[in-house]
Design an enzyme around this catalytic site. Sequence first.
Site, mmCIF file in Angstrom:
data_model
loop_
_atom_site.group_PDB
_atom_site.id
_atom_site.type_symbol
_atom_site.label_atom_id
_atom_site.label_comp_id
_atom_site.label_asym_id
_atom_site.label_seq_id
_atom_site.Cartn_x
_atom_site.Cartn_y
_atom_site.Cartn_z
ATOM 1 N N HIS A 99 0.854 -1.193 0.000
ATOM 2 C CA HIS A 99 0.000 0.000 0.000
ATOM 3 C C HIS A 99 0.888 1.242 0.000
ATOM 4 O O HIS A 99 2.008 1.233 0.519
ATOM 5 C CB HIS A 99 -0.952 0.006 1.202
ATOM 6 N N ASP A 122 -0.337 4.483 0.884
ATOM 7 C CA ASP A 122 -0.765 5.537 1.805
ATOM 8 C C ASP A 122 -0.030 5.409 3.129
ATOM 9 O O ASP A 122 0.491 4.342 3.477
ATOM 10 C CB ASP A 122 -2.277 5.499 2.020
ATOM 11 N N GLU A 165 -5.121 1.792 2.665
ATOM 12 C CA GLU A 165 -4.992 0.621 3.529
ATOM 13 C C GLU A 165 -5.072 1.018 4.990
ATOM 14 O O GLU A 165 -5.648 0.299 5.820
ATOM 15 C CB GLU A 165 -3.657 -0.088 3.242
ATOM 16 N N GLU A 215 4.471 -6.004 4.111
ATOM 17 C CA GLU A 215 4.377 -5.272 5.372
ATOM 18 C C GLU A 215 5.615 -5.579 6.226
ATOM 19 O O GLU A 215 6.214 -6.652 6.104
ATOM 20 C CB GLU A 215 3.109 -5.675 6.129
ATOM 21 N N HIS A 225 4.094 4.321 12.319
ATOM 22 C CA HIS A 225 3.088 5.221 12.883
ATOM 23 C C HIS A 225 3.659 6.149 13.962
ATOM 24 O O HIS A 225 2.908 6.866 14.616
ATOM 25 C CB HIS A 225 1.903 4.428 13.476
#
Length: 383
Positions: free
Chosen positions: A70, A72, A134, A162, A356
């Site tokens: 992904h 984003d 995602e 990932e 994150h």
Amino acid sequence: MSNAFALLEKLIAFPTVSRDGNIDLIRWVQELLSQAGIRSRLLPSESGDRANLFATVGPEGPGGVVLSGHTDVVPVDGQSWTSDAFCLQERDGLFYGRGTADMKGFVACAIEAVLGAVRKPLHIPLHLALSYDEEIGCVGVRPMLEDLAKAGLKPDWVLIGEPTSMSVATGHKGKLAARATCCGHTVHSALAPTGLNALHMAADFLSEIRALQEETQEKGVRDQAFDIPYTTLHAGILKGGTALNIVPDSCVLDFEIRNVAEEDAQSFLEQLLEKATHQERRLKERFPDARIRIDVLNTYPGLETRADSPQVSKARALSGSNAPLKVAFGTEGGLFQQHLGVSVVVCGPGSMDQGHKADEFIARDQMERCRQMLARLVETHIE
């Protein structure tokens, strides 16, 4: 520009926060592929500010692998970065920037592998799938998967990059996100007992969520491959009230269910719906306008790939990984498995421990390991 590190620098420079779209990045990737003679197509969203990309190198037909990532990223709002989050910087062998670990590091390696594969005599196809949105619940990939399923795409397997520190992962939990909207009866706070406080309603419903979590933790199905081996229920957002001297008549509670494969998130939701209905009926005896409405916001399936499957064995051989594991975070893997009916393996550079957060990073050696894995994968496609 075919080197993964140069590609990563460019990818990080696109601030593809989910709320803002990814169309500029995707168009840049498509042009890069086109210059190398690689066919690809965009599947834009209705808004036009974001799109999926699907590209193929090698012959048409069944077999081969899909490299999936992904594009984003999560926001940087409120985070204290020591450098520009959208300008890649290397310090002491670590590359800093939003999305380096989750998961543009892998995307850069995958693009590099595809660009290199176009010059080789592949006997089975190598696909590249890049998605949007995602991070807000695996939303964007769904129309692409529906399109690929209708087209009859039949790869041997899907590799989702990932961040797993280059370990091979075969599973993750499913997720159901829902919202409970509690409607009470407003009065002046001096007359609070004559009203129905929606915050109190939400608190009572939250107690039911916590009780179900405790029961599940004690008696539910366990999968010891997970760090948290049982299904979890979690409340993340509670909003209500406008002033202290007003009994609020509305409150919203957002919660989620992350289920192990042997349990169904819907069954947990139905138990909570029953509790909410009972609570509502009791309150209606005094307050006819009392209501608790539960809406499902998003759901995606878990991933469960057999650890002894040929695809897992291949991924382990290519990556040099030890025994397969399961990851705590969700991926698009369950959706690929659901739509295409193929084995899915999760393996990519970096760690979600860095994802994150402020000063997100990926280590150079992790990128190198991923580059080597994908180079070996391409060699398996050569006649």
